[in-house]
Design an enzyme around this catalytic site. Structure first.
Site, PDB file in Angstrom:
ATOM      1  N   SER A 258       0.814  -1.218   0.000  1.00 59.18           N
ATOM      2  CA  SER A 258       0.000   0.000   0.000  1.00 59.18           C
ATOM      3  C   SER A 258       0.851   1.273   0.000  1.00 59.18           C
ATOM      4  O   SER A 258       0.364   2.339  -0.384  1.00 59.18           O
ATOM      5  CB  SER A 258      -0.946   0.004   1.201  1.00 59.18           C
ATOM      6  OG  SER A 258      -0.229  -0.160   2.412  1.00 59.18           O
ATOM      7  N   ASP A 498      -3.424   6.605  11.804  1.00 62.99           N
ATOM      8  CA  ASP A 498      -2.632   5.866  10.817  1.00 62.99           C
ATOM      9  C   ASP A 498      -1.302   6.602  10.646  1.00 62.99           C
ATOM     10  O   ASP A 498      -1.239   7.645   9.994  1.00 62.99           O
ATOM     11  CB  ASP A 498      -3.390   5.806   9.487  1.00 62.99           C
ATOM     12  CG  ASP A 498      -2.619   5.056   8.401  1.00 62.99           C
ATOM     13  OD1 ASP A 498      -1.443   4.709   8.635  1.00 62.99           O
ATOM     14  OD2 ASP A 498      -3.196   4.836   7.316  1.00 62.99           O
ATOM     15  N   HIS A 501       0.745   5.424   6.421  1.00 60.32           N
ATOM     16  CA  HIS A 501       0.524   6.019   5.108  1.00 60.32           C
ATOM     17  C   HIS A 501       0.684   7.541   5.168  1.00 60.32           C
ATOM     18  O   HIS A 501       0.725   8.139   6.252  1.00 60.32           O
ATOM     19  CB  HIS A 501      -0.856   5.629   4.584  1.00 60.32           C
ATOM     20  CG  HIS A 501      -1.028   4.146   4.454  1.00 60.32           C
ATOM     21  ND1 HIS A 501      -1.617   3.373   5.438  1.00 60.32           N
ATOM     22  CD2 HIS A 501      -0.663   3.285   3.469  1.00 60.32           C
ATOM     23  CE1 HIS A 501      -1.619   2.102   5.059  1.00 60.32           C
ATOM     24  NE2 HIS A 501      -1.044   2.015   3.867  1.00 60.32           N
TER      25      HIS A 501
END
Length: 545
Positions: A258, A498, A501
């Site tokens: 990702s 998070d 990312h």
């Protein structure tokens, strides 16, 4: 002898009534004055040749009009190239057009007046003007000369201008002057709110909700405005058209987890701004996402393979499995990478869940292998695939180093913080290494395997410089299981932040500037390279921030 009184009477207002006595008197006495005779001859000649005089006058007028039209046309032909040159710079167009508008319109009015004089009849009288004659001048003439105002430019005008220049446009085969000896990854972060961000979040419709931090409620945008400055050289500013010309008729593919998808979204946004509406598409088909630039016959792709080799996490939608298993096979994924012109690999974050990895050998036998050893095994499998399937004359291969996490605010001396939440500035003290839990053993494996490969692979070392960017993560302004975090979840960053990312625009744009510098510095692979390069080899002074 006549009396003086008689001459006075001839010049009086009653002269017409006395014409007959005067003439008869002349005939009576045998005198016919020469002046009277010449007068009658002149009148006779004029009556006989009146049509010829009119023809001469009409020819003269017509000739005059033709010359006026010719001069007017010459003026328009001179004016047109000047305005086409102005449209190259939108700011210049706005300023120049405002200054030049009056003279252009004045010249149009005078030319229109010269061309549209009312016609004359046979006797030289002007005929009445027909209805609509003035309207045609007011509408038609400005359409020929006058460009639309820069203040009202839209997509339609830009496409018209593009079409006007299309026959003259030639591909710019630029070669950047970034030597391989230049260490792009040793440097510092510089705040630059003039040149950055490279694009606006709302201008890129291809961004997913996972990375649109401003739209998801983040209030500060300083994280978008940091530029990486190498210590001993310079990093060229990203130019979408230069890269797209490199990609003409080619494929650029990101392969990995990702974080590589994060970088792929960044690259799509960086190039899409140079592509007109209706000429770009995004298609998602299982593990493969394809952005296509029609005019360039180019694609920017992402292929989901979080471990590079086959695993039980290969489903692009359902991959949150608790017990992850990897294999020794890469063929299933590798068949999708063959023939790609630019390959960008990564694998890291999925290795960080456990200190040991489960490896499937054969069809039923499993073994537990320490993380670094398992990573080395996978890197060697990947290197063998590259050697067997990549033609170095056609394909450039890149490997992105580890993308760091920021899970503990104590790592950057902020004991009151919660993970990366509410961080708005990078770590400013870059004089000492920052430890944020990165497994540098895996970095060493990447470096050693790539160095041992016979085929050239560019190792893009983003790890150390990215560790200072604690401010650039999506934090609580993102998704969880496909849904935006609620207000309650955002208020609990310890659970929901998070810190893996990255927001876009943001840090991954810099990673793509590294790719851009390496791709656009490579000589063009044909015989025209040497000749054309002397004209298009750009020094840093033309491309830097």
């Amino acid at each position: 002898m006549r009396s003086p009184g008689r001459r006075t009477f001839v010049l009086s207002p009653r002269t017409p009534a006395m014409k007959r006595p005067l003439l008869s008197s002349g005939r009576k006495h045998g005198r016919n004055p020469v002046s009277v005779f010449l007068f009658f001859v002149l009148i006779l000649v004029m009556l006989m040749y009146s049509k010829d005089f009119n023809s001469i006058a009409e020819f003269s007028l017509r000739n005059s009009r033709a010359k006026s039209q010719e001069l007017a046309d010459q003026d328009l032909a001179i004016a047109k190239p000047r305005h086409e040159g102005l449209i190259l710079d939108s700011t210049e167009v706005a300023e120049e057009e405002e200054e030049e508008e009056k003279p252009v319109l004045q010249r149009e009015a005078s030319d229109a007046t010269a061309r549209e004089q009312p016609p004359t009849d046979e006797e030289g009288r002007r005929e009445p003007e027909r209805e609509g004659a003035k309207a045609s001048v007011a509408v038609d003439v400005p359409q020929v000369v006058r460009l639309p105002s820069a203040r009202n430019q839209g997509h339609e005008q830009r496409s018209v201008i593009s079409d006007q220049h299309k026959p003259e446009a030639k591909p710019q085969r630029v070669v950047l002057n970034v030597p391989e000896t230049c260490d792009l990854f040793d440097g510092r972060w510089v705040y630059d709110d003039v040149s950055y961000p490279l694009y606006k979040e709302h201008e890129c419709q291809f961004l997913t909700e996972q990375v649109t931090c401003m739209r998801n409620g983040r209030r500060d945008d300083n994280y978008q405005k940091w530029r990486w400055q190498p210590r001993d050289c310079s990093l060229p500013r990203f130019d979408a058209r230069v890269l797209l010309e490199r990609l003409r008729g080619k494929r650029l593919m990101f392969v990995g987890d990702s974080l590589n998808r994060n970088q792929w979204e960044s690259m799509v946004c960086l190039v899409q701004s140079a592509i007109p509406w209706g000429k770009k598409t995004l298609t998602k088909n299982g593990s493969l996402n394809v952005f296509r630039a029609e005019d360039y016959d180019a694609t920017v792709e992402f292929y989901w393979a979080p471990f590079l080799v086959e695993s039980n996490a290969d489903d692009p939608r359902i991959h949150s499995v608790p017990n992850r298993v990897i294999t020794n096979s890469i063929a299933k994924h590798g068949k999708h990478w063959k023939g790609v012109d630019y390959l960008v690999f990564n694998t890291y974050i999925w290795w960080m869940n456990t200190p040991k990895m489960t490896v499937l050998r054969g069809s039923t036998k499993y073994s537990r292998i320490e993380r670094a050893a398992a990573y080395r095994r996978v890197m060697r499998i990947w290197a063998r695939w590259v050697h067997r399937n990549v033609n170095p004359k056609k394909t450039m291969v890149f490997f992105m180093s580890l993308s760091p996490n920021h899970m503990s605010s104590e790592d950057w001396d902020n004991p009151e913080g919660i993970k990366c939440a509410l961080e708005t500035m990078p770590v400013t003290d870059m004089s000492r290494p920052l430890e944020v839990g990165t497994d540098w053993r895996l970095f060493a494996v990447e470096e050693s395997v790539i160095r041992s490969m016979r085929l050239p692979v560019s190792f893009i070392k983003i790890t150390a410089l990215s560790q200072f960017r604690k401010d650039a993560h999506t934090s609580v302004h993102t998704l969880r299981q496909g849904k935006l975090l609620t207000a309650e979840q955002q208020a609990d960053p310890a659970t929901f932040a998070d810190c893996i990312h990255w927001c876009l625009p943001g840090l991954p744009d810099t990673w793509n500037e590294f790719l851009y510098a390496r791709i656009a510095s490579r000589p063009w692979p044909n015989q025209e390279t040497h000749t054309h390069r002397s004209h298009t080899n750009l020094s840093f002074s033309h491309l830097l921030h």
